[in-house]
Design an enzyme around this catalytic site. Structure first.
Site, mmCIF file in Angstrom:
data_model
loop_
_atom_site.group_PDB
_atom_site.id
_atom_site.type_symbol
_atom_site.label_atom_id
_atom_site.label_comp_id
_atom_site.label_asym_id
_atom_site.label_seq_id
_atom_site.Cartn_x
_atom_site.Cartn_y
_atom_site.Cartn_z
ATOM 1 C CB ILE A 149 -0.897 0.031 1.267
ATOM 2 C CG1 ILE A 149 -1.717 -1.260 1.391
ATOM 3 C CG2 ILE A 149 -1.765 1.268 1.294
ATOM 4 C CD1 ILE A 149 -2.810 -1.423 0.379
ATOM 5 C CD GLU A 181 -5.827 -3.570 8.489
ATOM 6 O OE1 GLU A 181 -5.494 -3.009 9.543
ATOM 7 O OE2 GLU A 181 -7.009 -3.652 8.100
ATOM 8 N NE ARG A 226 10.091 8.466 20.381
ATOM 9 C CZ ARG A 226 10.916 7.853 19.538
ATOM 10 N NH1 ARG A 226 10.942 8.187 18.245
ATOM 11 N NH2 ARG A 226 11.761 6.936 19.982
ATOM 12 C CB ALA A 259 15.894 3.636 21.148
ATOM 13 C CD GLU A 312 20.499 5.672 16.945
ATOM 14 O OE1 GLU A 312 20.317 6.716 17.610
ATOM 15 O OE2 GLU A 312 20.214 5.586 15.745
ATOM 16 C CD GLU A 334 18.854 8.841 20.584
ATOM 17 O OE1 GLU A 334 18.559 8.430 21.721
ATOM 18 O OE2 GLU A 334 18.104 8.750 19.603
ATOM 19 C CB SER A 341 3.307 -3.817 17.821
ATOM 20 O OG SER A 341 1.929 -3.759 18.071
ATOM 21 N N PRO A 342 3.607 -7.539 17.626
ATOM 22 C CG PRO A 342 3.583 -9.498 18.880
ATOM 23 C CD PRO A 342 3.834 -8.021 18.992
ATOM 24 C CD GLU A 396 10.062 -1.066 16.101
ATOM 25 O OE1 GLU A 396 10.861 -0.136 16.203
ATOM 26 O OE2 GLU A 396 8.974 -1.094 16.716
ATOM 27 C CD GLU A 427 20.607 20.046 9.526
ATOM 28 O OE1 GLU A 427 20.571 21.237 9.230
ATOM 29 O OE2 GLU A 427 20.541 19.120 8.685
ATOM 30 C CD GLU A 449 18.311 11.817 17.194
ATOM 31 O OE1 GLU A 449 17.817 10.723 17.396
ATOM 32 O OE2 GLU A 449 19.518 11.980 16.883
#
Lengths: 185, 185
Positions: B17, B41, B67, B79, B95, B99, B116-117, B122, B141, B143
Site C-alpha cells: 500500500i 494489515e 514523539r 534508541a 545511538e 544521542e 507489536s507482533p 519491528e 541535525e 533530532e
C-alpha cells in the site's frame, strides 16, 4: 512537569494513506524546533490489553499463536484489541476468558505503555491477574491459539529459544521475576 | 520445538500500500487453518536497538524527546533504527554516543523482542551498557533530545507520572529492578 514546548513538532499537513480494520496509516508534514520541515509516518491503532495471569500454583498462562507479520508461531501473554468504547479492564477480562478460559478474581494494572512510539500510537495496558478459576475458552471463529501454563524456568527457556519474543511478554517476564524476588508468588 | 504447522496462515496474495522512509504497509490475504480467508494489515520496519546504560553511580541514562504519533514528550531509553546492513551492537554503540555522548565498555544483550507482533515486524534489540564514559553528544541535525540521568526511584516516579510510558523503557525498568534485587549495581 518540565516545560517541554521547545521540543514539539507542529503539524503543517496530514494525509491519510490507508484506513484498515486494525490500523490507519497517515503521513504528516511537521515543522521542527529548528524551523526545518520533515515527514512523519504514523500508524494509529485503537489500543490493546495484555494479561499476566498467574495460577495459584504460580504458573503463567500463555498462548501459542501464529503471527503473520513475523511468519512465526510465538508464545505470548493473552492479549487483544480494545473494542470501540471498551474499558481496558473489561477488555482484559474478556480476552483472558475468550483465549484461555480463565477468569480472575483480582486484576492490577502494572503499566500502560506505547509499543512503538517512533511510528505508532498503539497503547497497551498490562494487567496482573490472580485468583484464577478455569473454564472453557471461547476463541473467535477465526482465532487459533493453544493455551500453555509455564513455570518461570520454562518461560525463561522459551525466551532463550526465541519462542517468547514480544515486548509485552518479555516485560511481563521481568515483572514476574521481580515479584518472586520480592517474595510474592 | 513443538510442531506448529497447524497454526500457520498461508499467504494467498500480498499488496503493497505504501513504502515510506521508516515503514512499509502491505495488506495480505491469508488462508486460515479452518479454510476461511482473512486480511492481514502488516507494517514492516528495519528493526531497532535500545540501550539501558547504567553509570558507575548506578543511574540510568535516558532521553526526553517529542514523539509525533503520541503528540507528547516522553522519557525513553536511547534508541534508534538499524541502518541497512548494520549489526545491532554497532547500532547500539552509535545511538548511545550520538544521542547522549556516552560510550560504554561492556554491552550485554538482554532481549530481542517484537514491539507489536499483531501488525508489525519491528524487532528491538535491548542492550545493557556499563562501564560508561561521558563525551559530547552528536544528535542528527533534525533530532532534538535532552539527556537525563535517573535513579531507580526517579525513573519509577516518571513511570507513575506517565512520562516513562513506552514498552522498551518499561521493560528496562523491570529488568533494572531485577538486577538490583539480585545485588548488582
Amino acid at each position: 512537569m518540565k516545560d517541554t514546548q521547545h521540543l514539539y513538532e507542529k503539524t503543517i499537513s496530514s494525509q491519510t494513506i490507508y484506513e484498515g480494520k486494525v490500523i490507519t496509516l497517515k503521513v504528516d508534514e511537521v515543522l521542527l524546533p529548528n524551523g526545518h520541515t520533515a515527514k512523519r509516518e504514523i500508524v494509529t491503532h485503537q489500543g490493546a490489553v495484555a494479561v499476566m495471569a498467574l495460577t495459584d500454583e504460580g504458573k503463567l498462562v500463555a498462548v501459542r499463536q501464529f503471527r503473520k507479520p513475523l511468519e512465526q508461531v510465538i508464545v505470548e501473554l493473552p492479549a487483544g484489541k480494545l473494542e470501540p468504547g471498551e474499558e481496558p479492564l473489561a477488555c482484559a477480562k474478556r480476552e483472558l476468558q475468550e483465549e484461555t478460559g480463565y477468569q480472575a478474581k483480582d486484576y492490577t494494572l502494572l503499566s500502560s505503555f506505547y509499543t512503538s512510539p517512533g511510528f505508532a500510537n498503539e497503547i497497551l495496558h498490562l494487567y496482573l491477574a490472580t485468583g484464577l478459576t478455569k473454564g472453557e475458552s471461547q476463541p473467535d471463529e477465526d482465532e487459533f491459539v493453544e493455551v500453555l501454563e509455564l513455570t518461570l524456568e520454562e518461560a525463561h527457556e522459551l525466551h532463550r529459544l526465541g519462542e517468547i519474543r514480544d515486548a509485552k511478554t518479555v516485560a511481563a517476564l521481568f515483572a514476574w521475576e521481580n515479584r518472586l524476588l520480592h517474595g510474592k508468588k
